[in-house]
Structure formats: C-alpha cells, structure tokens
Design a protein around this motif. Structure first.
Motif, PDB file in Angstrom:
ATOM      1  N   SER A   1     -41.283 -17.678  28.443  1.00 39.40           N
ATOM      2  CA  SER A   1     -41.418 -17.080  29.767  1.00 39.40           C
ATOM      3  C   SER A   1     -40.671 -15.758  29.168  1.00 39.40           C
ATOM      4  O   SER A   1     -39.664 -15.488  28.642  1.00 39.40           O
ATOM      5  CB  SER A   1     -40.589 -17.582  30.906  1.00 39.40           C
ATOM      6  OG  SER A   1     -40.668 -16.769  31.885  1.00 39.40           O
ATOM      7  N   LEU A   2     -41.260 -14.655  29.881  1.00 39.16           N
ATOM      8  CA  LEU A   2     -40.807 -13.167  29.840  1.00 39.16           C
ATOM      9  C   LEU A   2     -40.665 -12.482  31.018  1.00 39.16           C
ATOM     10  O   LEU A   2     -41.666 -12.749  31.755  1.00 39.16           O
ATOM     11  CB  LEU A   2     -41.521 -12.463  28.653  1.00 39.16           C
ATOM     12  CG  LEU A   2     -41.484 -12.609  27.091  1.00 39.16           C
ATOM     13  CD1 LEU A   2     -42.267 -11.854  26.423  1.00 39.16           C
ATOM     14  CD2 LEU A   2     -40.223 -12.465  26.679  1.00 39.16           C
ATOM     15  N   ASN A   3     -39.636 -11.618  31.250  1.00 38.66           N
ATOM     16  CA  ASN A   3     -39.727 -10.551  32.297  1.00 38.66           C
ATOM     17  C   ASN A   3     -41.067 -10.043  31.937  1.00 38.66           C
ATOM     18  O   ASN A   3     -41.391  -9.641  30.958  1.00 38.66           O
ATOM     19  CB  ASN A   3     -38.584  -9.900  32.074  1.00 38.66           C
ATOM     20  CG  ASN A   3     -38.264  -8.614  32.959  1.00 38.66           C
ATOM     21  OD1 ASN A   3     -39.041  -7.719  32.749  1.00 38.66           O
ATOM     22  ND2 ASN A   3     -37.924  -8.753  34.030  1.00 38.66           N
ATOM     23  N   VAL A   4     -41.609  -9.536  33.270  1.00 41.65           N
ATOM     24  CA  VAL A   4     -43.015  -8.871  33.414  1.00 41.65           C
ATOM     25  C   VAL A   4     -42.432  -7.522  32.512  1.00 41.65           C
ATOM     26  O   VAL A   4     -43.748  -7.008  31.794  1.00 41.65           O
ATOM     27  CB  VAL A   4     -43.248  -8.735  34.668  1.00 41.65           C
ATOM     28  CG1 VAL A   4     -42.309  -7.578  35.297  1.00 41.65           C
ATOM     29  CG2 VAL A   4     -44.562  -7.943  34.519  1.00 41.65           C
ATOM     30  N   SER A   5     -41.728  -6.698  32.321  1.00 42.46           N
ATOM     31  CA  SER A   5     -41.514  -5.387  31.788  1.00 42.46           C
ATOM     32  C   SER A   5     -41.585  -5.939  30.253  1.00 42.46           C
ATOM     33  O   SER A   5     -42.010  -5.232  29.194  1.00 42.46           O
ATOM     34  CB  SER A   5     -40.436  -4.714  32.039  1.00 42.46           C
ATOM     35  OG  SER A   5     -39.211  -5.382  31.973  1.00 42.46           O
ATOM     36  N   ASN A   6     -40.869  -7.003  29.750  1.00 42.26           N
ATOM     37  CA  ASN A   6     -41.108  -7.148  28.298  1.00 42.26           C
ATOM     38  C   ASN A   6     -42.417  -7.948  28.057  1.00 42.26           C
ATOM     39  O   ASN A   6     -42.852  -7.604  26.920  1.00 42.26           O
ATOM     40  CB  ASN A   6     -39.943  -8.489  27.969  1.00 42.26           C
ATOM     41  CG  ASN A   6     -38.525  -7.830  28.154  1.00 42.26           C
ATOM     42  OD1 ASN A   6     -38.225  -6.771  28.052  1.00 42.26           O
ATOM     43  ND2 ASN A   6     -37.525  -8.650  28.685  1.00 42.26           N
ATOM     44  N   ALA A   7     -42.906  -8.550  28.727  1.00 40.90           N
ATOM     45  CA  ALA A   7     -44.267  -8.949  28.607  1.00 40.90           C
ATOM     46  C   ALA A   7     -45.181  -8.057  28.192  1.00 40.90           C
ATOM     47  O   ALA A   7     -46.102  -7.877  27.400  1.00 40.90           O
ATOM     48  CB  ALA A   7     -44.684  -9.995  29.816  1.00 40.90           C
ATOM     49  N   ALA A   8     -45.183  -6.675  29.206  1.00 45.19           N
ATOM     50  CA  ALA A   8     -46.061  -5.584  29.124  1.00 45.19           C
ATOM     51  C   ALA A   8     -45.965  -4.978  27.632  1.00 45.19           C
ATOM     52  O   ALA A   8     -46.793  -4.945  27.047  1.00 45.19           O
ATOM     53  CB  ALA A   8     -45.632  -4.750  30.243  1.00 45.19           C
ATOM     54  N   ALA A   9     -44.681  -4.965  27.092  1.00 47.50           N
ATOM     55  CA  ALA A   9     -44.375  -4.337  25.689  1.00 47.50           C
ATOM     56  C   ALA A   9     -44.907  -5.027  24.709  1.00 47.50           C
ATOM     57  O   ALA A   9     -45.639  -4.678  23.797  1.00 47.50           O
ATOM     58  CB  ALA A   9     -42.855  -3.976  25.641  1.00 47.50           C
ATOM     59  N   VAL A  10     -44.705  -6.614  24.856  1.00 47.72           N
ATOM     60  CA  VAL A  10     -45.354  -7.291  23.867  1.00 47.72           C
ATOM     61  C   VAL A  10     -46.779  -7.361  23.806  1.00 47.72           C
ATOM     62  O   VAL A  10     -47.440  -7.276  22.801  1.00 47.72           O
ATOM     63  CB  VAL A  10     -44.670  -8.742  23.924  1.00 47.72           C
ATOM     64  CG1 VAL A  10     -45.174  -9.813  22.955  1.00 47.72           C
ATOM     65  CG2 VAL A  10     -43.324  -8.680  23.756  1.00 47.72           C
ATOM     66  N   ALA A  11     -47.296  -7.450  24.871  1.00 49.67           N
ATOM     67  CA  ALA A  11     -48.660  -7.455  25.229  1.00 49.67           C
ATOM     68  C   ALA A  11     -49.470  -6.243  24.647  1.00 49.67           C
ATOM     69  O   ALA A  11     -50.471  -6.330  23.589  1.00 49.67           O
ATOM     70  CB  ALA A  11     -49.393  -7.752  26.674  1.00 49.67           C
ATOM     71  N   LEU A  12     -48.811  -5.144  24.939  1.00 52.88           N
ATOM     72  CA  LEU A  12     -49.310  -3.852  24.474  1.00 52.88           C
ATOM     73  C   LEU A  12     -49.283  -3.456  22.960  1.00 52.88           C
ATOM     74  O   LEU A  12     -50.313  -3.321  22.301  1.00 52.88           O
ATOM     75  CB  LEU A  12     -48.630  -2.630  25.001  1.00 52.88           C
ATOM     76  CG  LEU A  12     -48.993  -1.645  26.405  1.00 52.88           C
ATOM     77  CD1 LEU A  12     -48.143  -0.832  26.587  1.00 52.88           C
ATOM     78  CD2 LEU A  12     -50.379  -1.366  25.887  1.00 52.88           C
ATOM     79  N   TYR A  13     -48.220  -4.124  22.272  1.00 58.61           N
ATOM     80  CA  TYR A  13     -48.175  -4.053  20.744  1.00 58.61           C
ATOM     81  C   TYR A  13     -49.178  -5.040  20.338  1.00 58.61           C
ATOM     82  O   TYR A  13     -49.726  -4.683  19.293  1.00 58.61           O
ATOM     83  CB  TYR A  13     -46.677  -4.569  20.518  1.00 58.61           C
ATOM     84  CG  TYR A  13     -46.393  -4.572  19.086  1.00 58.61           C
ATOM     85  CD1 TYR A  13     -46.395  -3.517  18.207  1.00 58.61           C
ATOM     86  CD2 TYR A  13     -46.285  -5.704  18.164  1.00 58.61           C
ATOM     87  CE1 TYR A  13     -46.322  -3.478  16.766  1.00 58.61           C
ATOM     88  CE2 TYR A  13     -46.269  -6.184  16.732  1.00 58.61           C
ATOM     89  CZ  TYR A  13     -46.181  -4.697  16.011  1.00 58.61           C
ATOM     90  OH  TYR A  13     -45.894  -4.846  14.805  1.00 58.61           O
ATOM     91  N   ALA A  14     -49.374  -6.286  20.781  1.00 60.19           N
ATOM     92  CA  ALA A  14     -50.089  -7.274  20.305  1.00 60.19           C
ATOM     93  C   ALA A  14     -51.682  -6.758  20.286  1.00 60.19           C
ATOM     94  O   ALA A  14     -52.485  -7.395  19.647  1.00 60.19           O
ATOM     95  CB  ALA A  14     -50.106  -8.532  21.188  1.00 60.19           C
ATOM     96  N   SER A  15     -51.982  -5.854  21.236  1.00 64.46           N
ATOM     97  CA  SER A  15     -53.128  -5.467  21.433  1.00 64.46           C
ATOM     98  C   SER A  15     -53.800  -4.374  20.345  1.00 64.46           C
ATOM     99  O   SER A  15     -54.787  -3.776  20.285  1.00 64.46           O
ATOM    100  CB  SER A  15     -53.519  -4.922  22.790  1.00 64.46           C
ATOM    101  OG  SER A  15     -53.035  -3.645  23.021  1.00 64.46           O
ATOM    102  N   LEU A  16     -52.724  -3.710  19.714  1.00 72.97           N
ATOM    103  CA  LEU A  16     -53.196  -2.471  18.869  1.00 72.97           C
ATOM    104  C   LEU A  16     -53.780  -2.882  17.867  1.00 72.97           C
ATOM    105  O   LEU A  16     -53.346  -3.873  17.145  1.00 72.97           O
ATOM    106  CB  LEU A  16     -51.887  -1.767  18.629  1.00 72.97           C
ATOM    107  CG  LEU A  16     -51.137  -1.065  20.137  1.00 72.97           C
ATOM    108  CD1 LEU A  16     -49.959  -0.338  19.717  1.00 72.97           C
ATOM    109  CD2 LEU A  16     -52.037  -0.115  20.769  1.00 72.97           C
ATOM    110  N   PRO A  17     -54.430  -2.114  17.213  1.00 72.91           N
ATOM    111  CA  PRO A  17     -55.192  -2.294  15.699  1.00 72.91           C
ATOM    112  C   PRO A  17     -53.796  -2.584  14.910  1.00 72.91           C
ATOM    113  O   PRO A  17     -53.030  -1.910  14.759  1.00 72.91           O
ATOM    114  CB  PRO A  17     -55.878  -0.916  15.421  1.00 72.91           C
ATOM    115  CG  PRO A  17     -56.198  -0.443  16.887  1.00 72.91           C
ATOM    116  CD  PRO A  17     -54.998  -0.794  17.761  1.00 72.91           C
ATOM    117  N   ARG A  18     -54.389  -3.140  13.711  1.00 78.14           N
ATOM    118  CA  ARG A  18     -53.383  -3.604  12.773  1.00 78.14           C
ATOM    119  C   ARG A  18     -53.989  -2.839  11.229  1.00 78.14           C
ATOM    120  O   ARG A  18     -55.076  -2.790  11.185  1.00 78.14           O
ATOM    121  CB  ARG A  18     -53.438  -5.114  12.354  1.00 78.14           C
ATOM    122  CG  ARG A  18     -52.638  -5.818  13.491  1.00 78.14           C
ATOM    123  CD  ARG A  18     -51.256  -5.513  13.734  1.00 78.14           C
ATOM    124  NE  ARG A  18     -50.563  -6.583  14.715  1.00 78.14           N
ATOM    125  CZ  ARG A  18     -50.554  -6.047  16.134  1.00 78.14           C
ATOM    126  NH1 ARG A  18     -50.749  -4.790  16.345  1.00 78.14           N
ATOM    127  NH2 ARG A  18     -49.891  -6.874  16.960  1.00 78.14           N
TER     128      ARG A  18
END
Length: 259
Positions: A242-259
């Motif tokens: 479980s993550l706070n929605v603002s933390n989840a937003a940061a993690v989700a954005l990072y996870a979606s970026l090209p590697r």
C-alpha cells in the motif's frame, strides 16, 4: 428560442470561473507565482520581513505590495495557514485544452496522470511535484470531486503549480476516451490487477501513456475501470502492498518511463 439547460449551465460556469480568485501564501509559493508571467496577480500583502525576502520577485512582477505589520496581517485564508508573512490574490491559471497539453512538442516520453476523486489538496500538490520531476505533460482531475487550485495545494506543490499543467475536466471517462483517440495507452492503477505497469508496457514504452489513480480507500470508480485500456498494479516487496496516492503516482510514472 430558449437555450438548452446544458448551454445555460456551461455559460454560468464560465462566468463563475472568470470571477474566481484565490489566495496563495507562503514565501515559496508567492515567489514562484510572482515570477510566473502567465499568472494574473491582483493583490500582494506582505510583512516587512517577507517583503525583504521577496524583493527581487516583487520588483520583476511589477506588483505594488501592501506592507503590513505582522499583527495586522489579515487576508481571507485559514488562520492556521503557515503564510510566512506573504499572501497573493490571483486568478487561477489557464493551461489551455486537453489536446494542447496531451500532445507534446518535444522528444520526452508523453505521460499524463489522471486523478479519480483525489480531493486532498496536499496529495494533489505532491503529485504535481512528482509530475514535474518525472516530466509528465499534465495532471488531470475533474471539475467536481477533485482538489481545486488553492493556496494549500500551491504550498504543497512547492512551486510546481506554476510550471506543471493541472487541468480539471468535466467527465473523466470522456477524457479517457479522448486520450485513447489521441493514441494514448490508458492504464488504471488497481492493487488487485494481474499485471504490473512494466509488464503491461513491455515493448510499448515509447507510446504515450496515461496513468489513472483513484482516491485512497475507494480507489477507481467502476466506470473508470471499464473505460481504461487495462488495470495494472505496482509490484511490492514482501507483504507490504500500500502506498499513499502521491507516492504511488511518483512510482507509477517512473515505472512507465523508457529504460
């Protein structure tokens, strides 16, 4: 000929929006707003101490400040607000249309964050900061059941509100469909989903991606779940999930970026 009800309501909302003002407070938020040429500035109230700290930004803005004694600092904000002796009355920012924000003009990956009933201004402010850090095109909420542009939101955003587009659309499902028609992959965040963000975007990270996050507790509405392209989750280590929605937003954005 009598105007349809929806036309009347739209015109009323437009007039109301044109008349709205808000008070930004705190040295950081006020300094960034003063430095933003797109921000319409109406009234600046500062103590002598705050004036000295904001002197350069005030001079560049062309606004004539009202300098008051700390005990006479009286503006229409929450008395508990940490204003640091600075408050600025402004008009809300106008970031333009959805397509103007969603269709980028540079080479960065096209990314959007959509918020489904995220009403806490502190969460939205933190999400705006993450969106700016990770290069999102915009953060998108709804006109109802989402945090409006306020002093508390601006203070939490720590300047990001002046630089990171924040749109509030009439209907989230319609917005999702519009983005899909623009070529966006729209992913809804759901802890019960089968695939992670990385799995869902395997081989497609170069595509425009919109990530939809729901309020803490209820999560995404059923209509939202039905409209997105796919539900995805953030993989967690061990048993913690479980993550706070603002933390989840940061993690989700990072996870979606090209590697």
């Amino acid at each position: 000929m009598k105007k349809p009800k929806w036309v009347v309501e739209k015109e009323q909302a437009k007039r109301k929006s044109a008349a709205e003002t808000l008070w930004l407070f705190g040295l950081h938020a006020v300094r960034d707003a003063l430095s933003n040429p797109a921000r319409e500035k109406l009234r600046l109230v500062v103590t002598k101490n705050a004036h000295d700290k904001l002197a350069e930004a005030i001079a560049l803005s062309g606004v004539t400040p009202e300098i008051v004694e700390p005990r006479k600092f009286s503006v229409p904000i929450d008395p508990q607000s940490v204003h640091q002796g600075a408050a600025l009355e402004t008009k809300p920012l106008n970031w333009g249309s959805l397509s103007e924000c969603a269709i980028g003009t540079d080479d960065r990956p096209q990314r959007l964050l959509l918020l489904d009933r995220v009403t806490d201004p502190h969460n939205v402010g933190a999400i705006l900061r993450s969106a700016e850090v990770f290069g999102a095109n915009a953060v998108i909420g709804t006109r109802h059941n989402s945090a409006p542009e306020t002093g508390a939101l601006a203070k939490t955003a720590s300047g990001a509100l002046e630089r990171q587009p924040y749109l509030r659309m009439r209907n989230l499902a319609d917005t999702i469909i519009e983005l899909q028609n623009m070529g966006y992959i729209v992913l809804g965040m759901d802890g019960e989903a089968e695939q992670s963000i990385e799995q869902a975007l395997e081989g497609r990270r170069d595509r425009p991606v919109a990530l939809v996050l729901g309020a803490e507790g209820p999560g995404l509405r059923e209509k939202t779940k039905e409209t997105v392209d796919q539900l995805v989750k953030i993989d967690f280590a061990a048993g913690f999930g479980s993550l706070n929605v603002s933390n989840a937003a940061a993690v989700a954005l990072y996870a979606s970026l090209p590697r």
